[in-house]
Design a protein around this motif. Structure first.
Motif, PDB file in Angstrom:
ATOM      1  N   ALA A  68      15.114   3.416  -8.029  1.00 23.17           N
ATOM      2  CA  ALA A  68      14.767   2.972  -9.389  1.00 23.17           C
ATOM      3  C   ALA A  68      13.383   2.335  -9.420  1.00 23.17           C
ATOM      4  O   ALA A  68      12.610   2.571 -10.359  1.00 23.17           O
ATOM      5  N   ALA A  69      13.048   1.545  -8.410  1.00 17.95           N
ATOM      6  CA  ALA A  69      11.719   0.917  -8.356  1.00 17.95           C
ATOM      7  C   ALA A  69      10.628   1.985  -8.287  1.00 17.95           C
ATOM      8  O   ALA A  69       9.594   1.881  -8.957  1.00 17.95           O
ATOM      9  N   ILE A  70      10.860   3.037  -7.500  1.00 22.98           N
ATOM     10  CA  ILE A  70       9.888   4.133  -7.397  1.00 22.98           C
ATOM     11  C   ILE A  70       9.779   4.859  -8.729  1.00 22.98           C
ATOM     12  O   ILE A  70       8.682   5.112  -9.223  1.00 22.98           O
ATOM     13  N   GLN A  71      10.905   5.189  -9.312  1.00 28.12           N
ATOM     14  CA  GLN A  71      10.914   5.919 -10.586  1.00 28.12           C
ATOM     15  C   GLN A  71      10.216   5.126 -11.687  1.00 28.12           C
ATOM     16  O   GLN A  71       9.503   5.689 -12.515  1.00 28.12           O
ATOM     17  N   ASN A  72      10.406   3.807 -11.694  1.00 30.76           N
ATOM     18  CA  ASN A  72       9.801   2.944 -12.717  1.00 30.76           C
ATOM     19  C   ASN A  72       8.388   2.485 -12.362  1.00 30.76           C
ATOM     20  O   ASN A  72       7.825   1.654 -13.068  1.00 30.76           O
ATOM     21  N   ARG A  73       7.867   2.998 -11.227  1.00 29.08           N
ATOM     22  CA  ARG A  73       6.514   2.653 -10.763  1.00 29.08           C
ATOM     23  C   ARG A  73       6.349   1.144 -10.586  1.00 29.08           C
ATOM     24  O   ARG A  73       5.314   0.574 -10.882  1.00 29.08           O
ATOM     25  N   GLN A  74       7.384   0.523 -10.117  1.00 28.88           N
ATOM     26  CA  GLN A  74       7.429  -0.926  -9.981  1.00 28.88           C
ATOM     27  C   GLN A  74       6.798  -1.353  -8.651  1.00 28.88           C
ATOM     28  O   GLN A  74       7.211  -0.906  -7.591  1.00 28.88           O
ATOM     29  N   VAL A  75       5.794  -2.216  -8.726  1.00 29.80           N
ATOM     30  CA  VAL A  75       5.210  -2.814  -7.533  1.00 29.80           C
ATOM     31  C   VAL A  75       6.018  -4.082  -7.237  1.00 29.80           C
ATOM     32  O   VAL A  75       6.217  -4.916  -8.109  1.00 29.80           O
ATOM     33  N   VAL A  76       6.502  -4.186  -6.006  1.00 29.53           N
ATOM     34  CA  VAL A  76       7.344  -5.307  -5.611  1.00 29.53           C
ATOM     35  C   VAL A  76       6.627  -6.107  -4.531  1.00 29.53           C
ATOM     36  O   VAL A  76       6.138  -5.533  -3.558  1.00 29.53           O
ATOM     37  N   ASN A  77       6.545  -7.404  -4.711  1.00 25.64           N
ATOM     38  CA  ASN A  77       6.026  -8.310  -3.686  1.00 25.64           C
ATOM     39  C   ASN A  77       6.911  -9.547  -3.732  1.00 25.64           C
ATOM     40  O   ASN A  77       6.725 -10.405  -4.587  1.00 25.64           O
TER      41      ASN A  77
ATOM     42  N   LYS B 129       5.878 -14.338   5.116  1.00 30.84           N
ATOM     43  CA  LYS B 129       5.446 -14.309   3.718  1.00 30.84           C
ATOM     44  C   LYS B 129       4.459 -13.164   3.542  1.00 30.84           C
ATOM     45  O   LYS B 129       3.537 -13.027   4.333  1.00 30.84           O
ATOM     46  N   MET B 130       4.687 -12.361   2.540  1.00 32.30           N
ATOM     47  CA  MET B 130       3.759 -11.282   2.190  1.00 32.30           C
ATOM     48  C   MET B 130       2.882 -11.799   1.060  1.00 32.30           C
ATOM     49  O   MET B 130       3.384 -12.285   0.050  1.00 32.30           O
ATOM     50  N   GLY B 131       1.585 -11.657   1.250  1.00 32.97           N
ATOM     51  CA  GLY B 131       0.649 -12.154   0.251  1.00 32.97           C
ATOM     52  C   GLY B 131      -0.217 -11.057  -0.319  1.00 32.97           C
ATOM     53  O   GLY B 131       0.115  -9.861  -0.264  1.00 32.97           O
ATOM     54  N   ASP B 132      -1.368 -11.455  -0.851  1.00 35.57           N
ATOM     55  CA  ASP B 132      -2.294 -10.513  -1.481  1.00 35.57           C
ATOM     56  C   ASP B 132      -2.829  -9.481  -0.496  1.00 35.57           C
ATOM     57  O   ASP B 132      -3.038  -8.327  -0.869  1.00 35.57           O
ATOM     58  N   THR B 133      -3.047  -9.887   0.756  1.00 33.76           N
ATOM     59  CA  THR B 133      -3.582  -8.943   1.744  1.00 33.76           C
ATOM     60  C   THR B 133      -2.616  -7.788   1.949  1.00 33.76           C
ATOM     61  O   THR B 133      -3.014  -6.618   1.881  1.00 33.76           O
ATOM     62  N   GLU B 134      -1.346  -8.092   2.185  1.00 32.91           N
ATOM     63  CA  GLU B 134      -0.347  -7.045   2.392  1.00 32.91           C
ATOM     64  C   GLU B 134      -0.193  -6.179   1.149  1.00 32.91           C
ATOM     65  O   GLU B 134      -0.076  -4.954   1.240  1.00 32.91           O
ATOM     66  N   LEU B 135      -0.232  -6.798  -0.017  1.00 29.29           N
ATOM     67  CA  LEU B 135      -0.126  -6.049  -1.264  1.00 29.29           C
ATOM     68  C   LEU B 135      -1.286  -5.076  -1.419  1.00 29.29           C
ATOM     69  O   LEU B 135      -1.088  -3.902  -1.728  1.00 29.29           O
ATOM     70  N   LYS B 136      -2.507  -5.538  -1.181  1.00 30.95           N
ATOM     71  CA  LYS B 136      -3.689  -4.669  -1.323  1.00 30.95           C
ATOM     72  C   LYS B 136      -3.680  -3.539  -0.299  1.00 30.95           C
ATOM     73  O   LYS B 136      -4.033  -2.395  -0.619  1.00 30.95           O
ATOM     74  N   VAL B 137      -3.268  -3.840   0.938  1.00 23.66           N
ATOM     75  CA  VAL B 137      -3.201  -2.801   1.971  1.00 23.66           C
ATOM     76  C   VAL B 137      -2.176  -1.736   1.572  1.00 23.66           C
ATOM     77  O   VAL B 137      -2.432  -0.531   1.685  1.00 23.66           O
ATOM     78  N   ALA B 138      -1.004  -2.156   1.099  1.00 20.47           N
ATOM     79  CA  ALA B 138       0.032  -1.203   0.686  1.00 20.47           C
ATOM     80  C   ALA B 138      -0.436  -0.379  -0.518  1.00 20.47           C
ATOM     81  O   ALA B 138      -0.210   0.835  -0.573  1.00 20.47           O
ATOM     82  N   GLU B 139      -1.086  -1.028  -1.490  1.00 19.51           N
ATOM     83  CA  GLU B 139      -1.605  -0.298  -2.660  1.00 19.51           C
ATOM     84  C   GLU B 139      -2.658   0.721  -2.251  1.00 19.51           C
ATOM     85  O   GLU B 139      -2.653   1.859  -2.747  1.00 19.51           O
ATOM     86  N   THR B 140      -3.531   0.333  -1.339  1.00 21.27           N
ATOM     87  CA  THR B 140      -4.575   1.250  -0.870  1.00 21.27           C
ATOM     88  C   THR B 140      -3.968   2.432  -0.137  1.00 21.27           C
ATOM     89  O   THR B 140      -4.349   3.584  -0.369  1.00 21.27           O
ATOM     90  N   THR B 141      -3.008   2.167   0.733  1.00 22.08           N
ATOM     91  CA  THR B 141      -2.342   3.249   1.464  1.00 22.08           C
ATOM     92  C   THR B 141      -1.617   4.185   0.505  1.00 22.08           C
ATOM     93  O   THR B 141      -1.702   5.411   0.634  1.00 22.08           O
ATOM     94  N   ALA B 142      -0.917   3.634  -0.483  1.00 25.83           N
ATOM     95  CA  ALA B 142      -0.221   4.460  -1.477  1.00 25.83           C
ATOM     96  C   ALA B 142      -1.208   5.328  -2.249  1.00 25.83           C
ATOM     97  O   ALA B 142      -0.937   6.496  -2.517  1.00 25.83           O
ATOM     98  N   SER B 143      -2.360   4.763  -2.576  1.00 24.14           N
ATOM     99  CA  SER B 143      -3.389   5.515  -3.291  1.00 24.14           C
ATOM    100  C   SER B 143      -3.937   6.654  -2.430  1.00 24.14           C
ATOM    101  O   SER B 143      -4.122   7.780  -2.911  1.00 24.14           O
ATOM    102  N   ILE B 144      -4.179   6.388  -1.151  1.00 22.71           N
ATOM    103  CA  ILE B 144      -4.699   7.424  -0.244  1.00 22.71           C
ATOM    104  C   ILE B 144      -3.672   8.547  -0.086  1.00 22.71           C
ATOM    105  O   ILE B 144      -4.018   9.731  -0.171  1.00 22.71           O
TER     106      ILE B 144
END
Length: 184
Positions: A104-113, A162-177
């Motif tokens: 459901a999170a994938i289908q709804n394009r939900q970013v989770v942190n 704890k996952m912070g902004d660094t982990e979020l940005k790395v995951a977003e960048t990888t997903a984009s690539i």
């Protein structure tokens, strides 16, 4: 191969109906692509097509790099199963069906942190596990050609992680690539 006992006839246009029970069990939805295989014994095999599965060797390289760089469990999944996982034994997550919550999170394009320290609710990755095992997680959907086709996940089981902004940005960048790679 397992027999279901269900028999269907092909209509005049060459179509055959896949029964609702089988579609539900295998999570086949209207519009999902299916690959058609044949073998020398005359069997016709329909397999759910996963565009991310096509790049599974690259996905393994991505998850290995993420694990080495961040020290967190790293996964790439499509809308049905975990395609690659690093930082855990291969059989623990790899090729396992994803949970309904993650789907459901994938289908709804939900970013989770979320972090347990902050009172966040963890999502189970697969149907076979308990979300309570995780202490922190980042989930970023993979978008290709305007469609959500999977996700990049960073997970931790370590106390006080704890996952912070660094982990979020790395995951977003990888997903984009990965998404851009799928469009080519």
């Amino acid at each position: 191969m397992r027999a279901t006992g269900i028999v269907r006839r092909i209509d005049e246009l060459g179509r055959v109906v896949i029964p609702k029970e089988i579609r539900r069990t295998l999570r086949i939805r209207e519009g999902d692509p299916l690959e058609i295989y044949t073998d020398k014994d005359g069997e016709v095999i329909l397999k759910k097509y996963s565009p991310i599965g096509e790049i599974s060797s690259f996905a393994k390289d991505y998850t290995e790099s993420l694990f080495r760089a961040l020290g967190h469990i790293a996964c790439i999944c499509d809308r049905d199963m975990v395609v690659s996982a690093s930082g855990v034994p291969r059989k623990e997550l790899w090729d396992k069906p994803i949970s309904r919550d993650l789907e459901a999170a994938i289908q709804n394009r939900q970013v989770v942190n979320v972090n347990r320290q902050s009172g966040g609710r963890m999502l189970a990755v697969t149907n076979e596990e308990d979300a309570a095992a995780y202490t922190a997680q980042v989930i970023c959907p993979i978008i290709a050609d305007g469609e959500s086709i999977g996700a990049v996940l960073l997970l931790s089981r370590e106390q006080n992680a704890k996952m912070g902004d660094t982990e979020l940005k790395v995951a977003e960048t990888t997903a984009s690539i990965v998404g851009r790679q799928m469009e080519q």
